[in-house]
Design an enzyme around this catalytic site. Structure first.
Site, mmCIF file in Angstrom:
data_model
loop_
_atom_site.group_PDB
_atom_site.id
_atom_site.type_symbol
_atom_site.label_atom_id
_atom_site.label_comp_id
_atom_site.label_asym_id
_atom_site.label_seq_id
_atom_site.Cartn_x
_atom_site.Cartn_y
_atom_site.Cartn_z
ATOM 1 N N ARG A 95 0.819 -1.204 0.000
ATOM 2 C CA ARG A 95 0.000 0.000 0.000
ATOM 3 C C ARG A 95 0.858 1.261 0.000
ATOM 4 O O ARG A 95 0.494 2.261 -0.613
ATOM 5 C CB ARG A 95 -0.960 -0.014 1.190
ATOM 6 C CG ARG A 95 -2.025 1.061 1.111
ATOM 7 C CD ARG A 95 -3.107 0.850 2.148
ATOM 8 N NE ARG A 95 -2.605 0.978 3.513
ATOM 9 C CZ ARG A 95 -3.367 0.824 4.599
ATOM 10 N NH1 ARG A 95 -4.649 0.520 4.469
ATOM 11 N NH2 ARG A 95 -2.850 0.958 5.801
ATOM 12 N N LYS A 199 -2.815 6.418 1.246
ATOM 13 C CA LYS A 199 -2.679 6.790 2.661
ATOM 14 C C LYS A 199 -1.640 7.912 2.760
ATOM 15 O O LYS A 199 -0.467 7.687 3.072
ATOM 16 C CB LYS A 199 -2.274 5.584 3.503
ATOM 17 C CG LYS A 199 -2.506 5.800 5.005
ATOM 18 C CD LYS A 199 -2.366 4.495 5.765
ATOM 19 C CE LYS A 199 -2.597 4.683 7.262
ATOM 20 N NZ LYS A 199 -3.980 5.099 7.585
ATOM 21 N N GLU A 235 -16.517 6.209 3.172
ATOM 22 C CA GLU A 235 -15.875 5.735 4.397
ATOM 23 C C GLU A 235 -15.939 6.791 5.498
ATOM 24 O O GLU A 235 -16.395 7.924 5.278
ATOM 25 C CB GLU A 235 -14.420 5.337 4.141
ATOM 26 C CG GLU A 235 -13.498 6.451 3.714
ATOM 27 C CD GLU A 235 -12.069 5.950 3.496
ATOM 28 O OE1 GLU A 235 -11.696 4.882 3.999
ATOM 29 O OE2 GLU A 235 -11.310 6.658 2.818
#
Length: 369
Positions: A95, A199, A235
């Site tokens: 990620r 992220k 989210e």
């Protein structure tokens, strides 16, 4: 006296005096962090362990001016066999590569990512909570542009570091109770086709003010709808949205989570899905989730999932209309039995209490630290 490689001799260290059963989730100083640098034309160096929790940063670093910054969060556990292992670090390494690509950074290859985690855990092994206390060692990898650049260009130097912090069980005794979430009118977390899937440090501060405002009126976190149409669930401010249906005639539930280009691919969510399907025999659906389903009571349980708490049950969702009026939507009858069952399986797997934990391939290194 510091050793040449940046460590300080173990015999000079004062062992931590920590009340392991009453740890919170806040910064606690440890022995060291590990730091690697990438420089244009040279590649990644061999890294070093650093005692001081401070660093010199160039005043023109791209991480400061242009937001070239990405971080990860994962945990290491002292497991039932006494060994310390990281939980699915390969997924965090993957990620970070995606996040780095989104803002033109050079990410450490998985080999360096894993090596860095092992080095810093080994050097701070005294800070890993004992098995049975509910605690873990929180591992925070950070990548940022440290090279100077005044024009809008990528840096010629990147710093990758990993720090560790002992943390306690987020919910003492497991999942119980619930929190309240709020959907603010005309507030988006990410832009369509933007960087919501990565992220990045810059994805988080925009929600700080609105979250603080929500807390003042009785809500714990924000829930965001899709930025294009505001009709589908995306989210929460720092967690994925997950939901369960009631038990069907066969005694199974359906685990539902949104499919969207604007949300983060949560390692916790991925793991919960796999456990729900393979250990509990539930159905799993990753798809677009119309907010209308939440309003009409399709789900008996809703939750926010992430590294810190694993599952935070959400009992009420407030929807702010254009006139400022907040319509409150109650989720199910307040039961969190589904989340409790899933959390129990997840927690047992994390610390090696499941007989076949080795077959899952979730823990690294296999031999332990």
């Amino acid at each position: 006296m510091a050793a040449a490689n940046g460590t300080h001799a173990r015999e000079e260290r004062q062992k931590p005096d920590i009340d392991w059963k009453n740890l919170g989730f806040s910064y606690i100083p440890t022995y060291s962090h590990v730091e690697y640098k990438w420089r244009k034309g040279q590649g990644w160096d061999d890294g070093r362990l650093v005692k001081e929790p401070y660093m010199n940063i160039h005043i023109a670093a791209t991480g400061l001016h242009y937001g070239q910054s990405s971080f990860e969060g994962l945990k290491a556990y002292r497991m039932k066999d006494g060994k310390v292992r990281l939980f699915r670090p390969d997924k965090n390494a993957e990620r970070m590569q995606i996040s780095a690509d989104a803002v033109c950074m050079v990410a450490p290859p998985p080999s360096i990512f894993l090596e860095a985690c092992r080095r810093v855990i080994s050097d701070n092994i005294d800070f890993v909570p004992p098995y049975g206390t509910g605690g873990s060692l929180y591992v925070r990898p950070l990548l940022f542009g440290s090279g100077p650049q005044i024009g809008l260009h990528e840096a010629d130097e990147y710093t990758f570091l990993v720090l560790v912090i002992p943390v306690g069980e987020y919910y003492k005794g497991g999942v119980s109770g619930s929190v309240k979430a709020l959907i603010r009118n005309k507030l988006d977390r990410a832009a369509p086709h933007g960087t919501g899937h990565a992220k990045l440090g810059g994805n988080y501060p925009a929600a700080l003010g609105p979250v603080n405002e929500a807390v003042k009126i009785g809500y714990n976190l924000l829930l965001f709808l899709d930025p294009a149409t505001h009709t589908h669930v995306d989210e929460f401010s720092s967690s994925n949205f997950i939901a369960l249906t009631s038990l069907d005639a066969e005694g199974r539930r359906t685990y539902v989570t949104p499919q969207s280009e604007s949300i983060l691919n949560s390692v916790t969510n991925r793991t919960l899905r796999e456990i729900a399907e393979k250990r509990l025999g539930w159905k799993v659906e990753v798809r677009k989730v119309p907010f209308e389903e939440v309003k009409k009571g399709t789900y008996s349980e809703v939750g926010a999932c992430g590294t810190a708490a694993v599952i935070s049950p959400v009992g009420t969702i407030g929807y702010e209309h254009e006139d400022g009026r907040i319509e409150e939507i109650k989720i199910g009858d307040g039961s969190v039995e589904g989340w409790k069952a899933l959390f129990k399986e997840f927690s047992a797997l994390q610390v090696g209490e499941v007989e076949d934990w080795e077959k899952w391939g979730y823990h690294w290194p296999a031999e332990g630290i």
